[in-house]
Design a protein around this motif. Sequence first.
Motif, PDB file in Angstrom:
ATOM      1  N   PRO A  82     -59.017   9.466 -66.597  1.00  0.00           N
ATOM      2  CA  PRO A  82     -58.880  10.972 -67.353  1.00  0.00           C
ATOM      3  C   PRO A  82     -58.901  10.497 -68.605  1.00  0.00           C
ATOM      4  O   PRO A  82     -58.660   9.650 -69.250  1.00  0.00           O
ATOM      5  N   PRO A  83     -59.482  11.464 -69.605  1.00  0.00           N
ATOM      6  CA  PRO A  83     -59.770  11.335 -71.148  1.00  0.00           C
ATOM      7  C   PRO A  83     -58.280  11.296 -71.758  1.00  0.00           C
ATOM      8  O   PRO A  83     -57.316  12.088 -71.546  1.00  0.00           O
ATOM      9  N   SER A  84     -57.666  10.178 -72.276  1.00  0.00           N
ATOM     10  CA  SER A  84     -56.339  10.009 -72.954  1.00  0.00           C
ATOM     11  C   SER A  84     -56.470   8.986 -74.056  1.00  0.00           C
ATOM     12  O   SER A  84     -57.570   8.469 -73.956  1.00  0.00           O
ATOM     13  N   ALA A 183     -52.916   9.686 -57.972  1.00  0.00           N
ATOM     14  CA  ALA A 183     -52.177  10.657 -58.988  1.00  0.00           C
ATOM     15  C   ALA A 183     -53.094  12.125 -58.759  1.00  0.00           C
ATOM     16  O   ALA A 183     -52.465  13.080 -58.570  1.00  0.00           O
ATOM     17  N   ASP A 184     -54.324  11.797 -58.747  1.00  0.00           N
ATOM     18  CA  ASP A 184     -55.206  13.017 -58.656  1.00  0.00           C
ATOM     19  C   ASP A 184     -55.183  13.594 -57.131  1.00  0.00           C
ATOM     20  O   ASP A 184     -55.162  14.931 -57.081  1.00  0.00           O
ATOM     21  N   LEU A 188     -50.879  15.319 -59.203  1.00  0.00           N
ATOM     22  CA  LEU A 188     -50.300  15.222 -60.515  1.00  0.00           C
ATOM     23  C   LEU A 188     -51.173  15.189 -61.547  1.00  0.00           C
ATOM     24  O   LEU A 188     -51.367  13.610 -62.111  1.00  0.00           O
ATOM     25  N   THR A 189     -51.920  16.111 -62.081  1.00  0.00           N
ATOM     26  CA  THR A 189     -52.898  16.034 -63.075  1.00  0.00           C
ATOM     27  C   THR A 189     -52.661  16.659 -64.359  1.00  0.00           C
ATOM     28  O   THR A 189     -53.282  16.979 -65.219  1.00  0.00           O
ATOM     29  N   TRP A 193     -47.684  14.090 -66.421  1.00  0.00           N
ATOM     30  CA  TRP A 193     -48.171  12.735 -65.660  1.00  0.00           C
ATOM     31  C   TRP A 193     -49.006  12.024 -66.171  1.00  0.00           C
ATOM     32  O   TRP A 193     -49.173  10.753 -66.134  1.00  0.00           O
ATOM     33  N   THR A 194     -50.358  12.455 -66.718  1.00  0.00           N
ATOM     34  CA  THR A 194     -51.339  11.639 -67.314  1.00  0.00           C
ATOM     35  C   THR A 194     -50.532  10.864 -68.397  1.00  0.00           C
ATOM     36  O   THR A 194     -50.988   9.374 -68.647  1.00  0.00           O
ATOM     37  N   LEU A 195     -49.784  11.118 -69.331  1.00  0.00           N
ATOM     38  CA  LEU A 195     -49.144  10.621 -70.387  1.00  0.00           C
ATOM     39  C   LEU A 195     -48.181   9.306 -69.878  1.00  0.00           C
ATOM     40  O   LEU A 195     -48.192   8.350 -70.467  1.00  0.00           O
ATOM     41  N   ALA A 196     -47.446   9.730 -68.491  1.00  0.00           N
ATOM     42  CA  ALA A 196     -46.420   8.766 -68.146  1.00  0.00           C
ATOM     43  C   ALA A 196     -47.291   7.557 -67.431  1.00  0.00           C
ATOM     44  O   ALA A 196     -46.977   6.393 -67.583  1.00  0.00           O
ATOM     45  N   LEU A 197     -48.380   7.881 -66.654  1.00  0.00           N
ATOM     46  CA  LEU A 197     -49.349   6.950 -66.211  1.00  0.00           C
ATOM     47  C   LEU A 197     -49.848   5.934 -67.132  1.00  0.00           C
ATOM     48  O   LEU A 197     -49.913   4.794 -67.099  1.00  0.00           O
ATOM     49  N   SER A 198     -50.533   6.878 -68.286  1.00  0.00           N
ATOM     50  CA  SER A 198     -50.911   5.881 -69.378  1.00  0.00           C
ATOM     51  C   SER A 198     -49.958   4.947 -69.971  1.00  0.00           C
ATOM     52  O   SER A 198     -50.330   3.829 -70.605  1.00  0.00           O
TER      53      SER A 198
END
Length: 335
Positions: A82-84, A183-184, A188-189, A193-198
Motif C-alpha cells: 500500500p502507498p505509505s 492484512a488485506d 485490515l486496510t 492498520w497500515t500505519l501500524a504494519l508500516s
Amino acid sequence: MRRTGLARGHGAVTAAGRAGRVMRAAVAAFFGGYHCFSSVAALLALPFSVAVLASEAMAPSSGMLRGVASRLRSVFAAAGFPPSAFFVLLEAKLSQTVFTFAATLPFALTFLLLAKACVAGMLREEDAPGVQLRWRRLAALPPCGATARAYPALVATHLFNAFLMLSANAAVFSLLLLAFGAADVLGLTSQAWTLALSAAGAIVYSLAIGVATVVCNLAVIIAAMERGCAGHAAVLRACVVIRGRVSTALALALPINLGIAAAEALFHLRVVSRHRMDRRLVPGVAGEAFSIAYIHALCVVLEIIVNCMFYRSCKKSEADELRELEPEEKGDLQA
C-alpha cells in the motif's frame, strides 16, 4: 556448581558493559598505534571515503539513481504494497544504497579491503612458544606479503557478503508482503492498520539489516585474521561467534555508524551546499572537503579496529568457557 557460577558471571555483564569494554580497548589500540593507523587512513581508506562522499554528492542528479528508484517503485506497486510514507522512505534509501554500492565497488574491492587487511594484520594474534597470545608490534605496518596473501580471502568474503545482503533484503520484503497480504485478506486496510504494519515493518527491517551488516563486517575481519577461512566459511564462523552477542555487536556498531553519518552530513552541509550556491569549488571549500574526507577515513579505520577487538573478545570468551568447563569434564570422567 562451576557451570552455574560461570553462567551467572557471564549474565551479570550487560551488553552495554561488554560493548563499553570493547570500545575502550579499540580506542586505546587506535591511539597506541596512531601513526600506523593514520597512515592506513591516509593511504588506503581515504580514496574509498572520497568515493563514498562524491557518490552521495552526485546521487541527486544521477540518472542511474532515478532509474533504480523508478524500478523499485514499480516492484513495490506490483507486489501490492500500500502507498505509505514507510515505503517511500524505503524506496529512497534503497535506491541511494544501490547507487553508492555500484559507484564505490571498485574502491571497496581495492582500497577498503586492503585497509582491512592491514589493520587486521597489525592486530592479529600470533602463536609463540611459551606465550599464549602475543600482539604484533604496532611500530610498523604489516609486511606487504602478509597483506597480499590475505587479500583474496577478503575479496571472496566481500562478494559473498553482497549476495547475503541481497538475500536478507529479499527475505524481509517477502515477510512484509505476507504481512500486508494477510492484512488485506482479513480486511485490515484502514489507515491505522497500515500505519501500524508500516511501523512494525520498519523495526523488523532495521533489525534484520543491522544484524546482517554486523555479521558481514565480522566475516571480513575473520577472513583477514584467520588463515584459510573465506567466503561462506567466514560468514558461518561469524554467525557462530556472534551467537548470544548480537546486542553487543549492535551497540558497538551504533556509535561508529553515527560518526560516519555525521561526517557525511558535514560534507553535504559544508561542501555540497556551498558548491551548489557558488557553482564552483573554491580553495577553501576544497580544503574542507579533504579534511572531512580524512575524518571519514579515520572513522572507517576505527570501525575496522572495533570489529577486530570485538572478534578478539569473542575468541577470548570462548576460550575462557572451555577452560572453565574442562576441569569439571575431567572430574566426571574420573568418577
